[in-house]
Design an enzyme around this catalytic site. Structure first.
Site, PDB file in Angstrom:
ATOM      1  N   HIS A 226      31.368  72.240 -61.763  1.00 17.60           N
ATOM      2  CA  HIS A 226      30.236  71.460 -62.308  1.00 17.60           C
ATOM      3  C   HIS A 226      30.210  71.555 -63.841  1.00 17.60           C
ATOM      4  O   HIS A 226      29.223  72.015 -64.431  1.00 17.60           O
ATOM      5  CB  HIS A 226      28.890  71.924 -61.721  1.00 17.60           C
ATOM      6  CG  HIS A 226      27.809  70.877 -61.866  1.00 17.60           C
ATOM      7  ND1 HIS A 226      26.763  70.754 -60.976  1.00 17.60           N
ATOM      8  CD2 HIS A 226      27.625  69.890 -62.790  1.00 17.60           C
ATOM      9  CE1 HIS A 226      25.969  69.752 -61.359  1.00 17.60           C
ATOM     10  NE2 HIS A 226      26.477  69.218 -62.452  1.00 17.60           N
ATOM     11  N   VAL A 227      31.284  71.100 -64.431  1.00 19.08           N
ATOM     12  CA  VAL A 227      31.401  71.126 -65.890  1.00 19.08           C
ATOM     13  C   VAL A 227      31.397  69.713 -66.479  1.00 19.08           C
ATOM     14  O   VAL A 227      31.743  69.524 -67.646  1.00 19.08           O
ATOM     15  CB  VAL A 227      32.685  71.870 -66.336  1.00 19.08           C
ATOM     16  CG1 VAL A 227      32.558  73.359 -66.054  1.00 19.08           C
ATOM     17  CG2 VAL A 227      33.933  71.306 -65.649  1.00 19.08           C
TER      18      VAL A 227
ATOM     19  N   GLU B  99      26.543  74.622 -53.741  1.00 24.64           N
ATOM     20  CA  GLU B  99      26.986  74.843 -55.116  1.00 24.64           C
ATOM     21  C   GLU B  99      26.162  75.974 -55.739  1.00 24.64           C
ATOM     22  O   GLU B  99      24.933  75.935 -55.628  1.00 24.64           O
ATOM     23  CB  GLU B  99      26.791  73.551 -55.915  1.00 24.64           C
ATOM     24  CG  GLU B  99      27.329  73.647 -57.326  1.00 24.64           C
ATOM     25  CD  GLU B  99      27.231  72.310 -58.071  1.00 24.64           C
ATOM     26  OE1 GLU B  99      27.639  71.272 -57.512  1.00 24.64           O
ATOM     27  OE2 GLU B  99      26.731  72.340 -59.204  1.00 24.64           O
TER      28      GLU B  99
ATOM     29  N   VAL C 115      31.673  63.081 -59.135  1.00 21.56           N
ATOM     30  CA  VAL C 115      31.095  63.655 -60.355  1.00 21.56           C
ATOM     31  C   VAL C 115      29.581  63.463 -60.354  1.00 21.56           C
ATOM     32  O   VAL C 115      28.951  63.544 -61.402  1.00 21.56           O
ATOM     33  CB  VAL C 115      31.716  63.040 -61.636  1.00 21.56           C
ATOM     34  CG1 VAL C 115      33.182  63.434 -61.781  1.00 21.56           C
ATOM     35  CG2 VAL C 115      31.544  61.530 -61.667  1.00 21.56           C
ATOM     36  N   ALA C 116      29.037  63.187 -59.160  1.00 25.55           N
ATOM     37  CA  ALA C 116      27.600  62.919 -59.043  1.00 25.55           C
ATOM     38  C   ALA C 116      26.870  64.227 -58.712  1.00 25.55           C
ATOM     39  O   ALA C 116      26.647  65.058 -59.614  1.00 25.55           O
ATOM     40  CB  ALA C 116      27.380  61.863 -57.967  1.00 25.55           C
ATOM     41  N   ARG C 117      26.516  64.405 -57.461  1.00 22.47           N
ATOM     42  CA  ARG C 117      25.916  65.650 -56.989  1.00 22.47           C
ATOM     43  C   ARG C 117      26.559  65.980 -55.654  1.00 22.47           C
ATOM     44  O   ARG C 117      26.899  65.070 -54.881  1.00 22.47           O
ATOM     45  CB  ARG C 117      24.398  65.507 -56.811  1.00 22.47           C
ATOM     46  CG  ARG C 117      23.599  65.468 -58.116  1.00 22.47           C
ATOM     47  CD  ARG C 117      23.614  66.824 -58.845  1.00 22.47           C
ATOM     48  NE  ARG C 117      22.820  66.836 -60.076  1.00 22.47           N
ATOM     49  CZ  ARG C 117      23.297  66.587 -61.294  1.00 22.47           C
ATOM     50  NH1 ARG C 117      24.571  66.290 -61.456  1.00 22.47           N
ATOM     51  NH2 ARG C 117      22.503  66.654 -62.354  1.00 22.47           N
TER      52      ARG C 117
END
Lengths: 301, 301
Positions: free
Chosen positions: B263-264, B244, B214-216
């Site tokens: 990416h929510v 992404e 859940v980072a990048r």
């Protein structure tokens, strides 16, 4: 102490912990028990009607592997003592309830389907933080859900059979439902809860509300829920259904905005150790002449 | 105080709370700002390269709507002061992290696909209770994940840049990874974390382990992860990917045992109020002559 267990796996797990007990494998069926047992452990999720195979068998105590025992009273042969599995499934069911809520509030089913089509569709989802949650059920599962909801910043309102400190009565539901974004149902199935979530209950919910059932299928009126889902007005996440298992072609499978899991609330890797602990404790009590754990039906209950 | 906001919706939300401020709508693009502003709020998730449009514009302070600011240093025109959005996304991202973990541990993606085929397939799933969780990241998102994990009965081990009370150092990962059922990655993207989850990291995990990002995206080496997924050895849940957005046809879409959300992490109904609160506070500070909140780049940072 003589114990009948429904699988060789369970027998093998318990052998080391019960070195002085006589353990054998037997599950209810046309073949009778080879001899008297002090304790019979039932298979997990055995249909209540199959309890007829216990009729006339020499069984001191029956231990189930489920918490709910709807239908058991009607099928348990007279004279048998029956214990439910308190402590085995509550935590896992509470865990799944949070999983269902978060999946629905964060768009996980849509993400799964989008991924299968290779589609990246960033969209805002409602989330759980700040949502108004109505938790119906103050038993073991309700408490486990409550504990797990605590850090998520939702506004939780609790509902039980009768009002008490911090708990509203079921009779207050008509006033509470219009203010719920999410309703979690975690009640035992009984005469008072069958069809609790009916057309009136659902109609009282605001548009877009989420109904989560981790109790038993018949607590929700399937046709009434289907009507609301098909109209696109409500959302649902169901670990239990009526009928169950849900047959191929049932309209619930293809209704919009519904997530269905196949009654896996209690079935995780954590279950075995909890079942083992109950059997070990019942054997200890039988030996010590103490009353059994969680005796809910039969003489002495 | 003169404030430029990226949308009419944001302007309308803030108008009542900032009655004495001059609010206008402007987003970075070829069209220049009509005049000097004290505060510019950036669009949510604007690509860092578009910050070039701020060059030479009369902007007192730049406020982003994201927490991570990887790439911003390289693209922010010299002399501009840039604040990240501390407090807006951490809770929502922590919430999604739990949603991803529970979905994967309880078979929710499989249930969605089974439902689409009308199949009821009861199977035991691992669950979260008792799982060994390695939480890499001790910043805001890491803390929000930690809080939400607490009631689930997992064994949580924390990892930060350096060791401290209750936190292991990243350098200890080779000894920790073989004992992790679930690894949650919640670190900022930087030179030290790019490719942190590489082939060696993944190879050290036990069979069946779950990797949650859940980072990048670039914190995980996509090719290395794909190799482990394709071999059926590891599982993954990714709210961020590299590249992404994940383009159509990318092999990650069709890899087994992976759940991808677009990416929510930070984007829920709770976001607006948190953004509003930051803008109101920055305006108060500008008026009071106090240093801005969360100034991370530019003069004074």
């Amino acid at each position: 102490v003589h114990v009948a267990l429904p699988s060789a796996a369970l027998r093998d797990r318990l052998a080391a912990r019960l070195p002085d007990a006589r353990l054998e494998v037997w599950a209810p069926g046309p073949e009778p028990l080879p001899g008297p047992v002090d304790l019979l452990v039932l298979p997990y999720m055995i249909p209540a009607a199959e309890l007829r195979y216990l009729d006339g068998q020499p069984i001191g105590l029956v231990q189930s592997q489920t918490l709910g025992f709807d239908g058991v009273r009607e099928h348990l042969p007279a004279g048998l003592r029956y214990c439910n599995a308190v402590g085995v499934h509550e935590a896992s069911t509470g865990e799944l309830a949070l999983g269902l809520v978060l999946a629905m509030q964060r768009g996980i089913p849509e993400a799964v389907r989008d991924a299968d089509r290779g589609v990246w569709d960033h969209r805002r989802r409602p989330g759980l933080s700040g949502a108004r949650v109505l938790l119906v059920g103050v038993g073991g599962v309700g408490r486990e859900i409550l504990d797990r909801l605590a850090p998520f910043g939702a506004e939780v309102t609790r509902v039980g059979r009768s009002a008490r400190d911090g708990v509203h009565a079921v009779a207050e539901l008509p006033e509470l439902l219009p203010h719920a974004d999410i309703v979690l149902v975690a009640v035992p199935l009984g005469d008072d809860t069958r069809g609790l979530v009916d057309a009136d209950f659902l109609a009282a919910l605001p548009d877009g509300a989420l109904v989560v059932n981790v109790a038993r299928g018949p607590v929700v009126d399937t046709d009434a829920l289907l009507a609301e889902l098909s109209a696109g007005r409500l959302r649902a996440a169901l670990d239990v259904t009526d009928p169950e298992p849900l047959p191929p072609g049932h309209p619930l499978w293809s209704a919009p905005n519904v997530l269905i899991t196949p009654h896996v609330g209690g079935d995780t890797a954590a279950m075995d150790a909890r079942v083992d602990a109950i059997v070990v404790e019942q054997v200890r009590r039988l030996r010590a002449g103490e009353p059994p754990l969680s005796l809910v039906l039969g003489p002495g209950a």
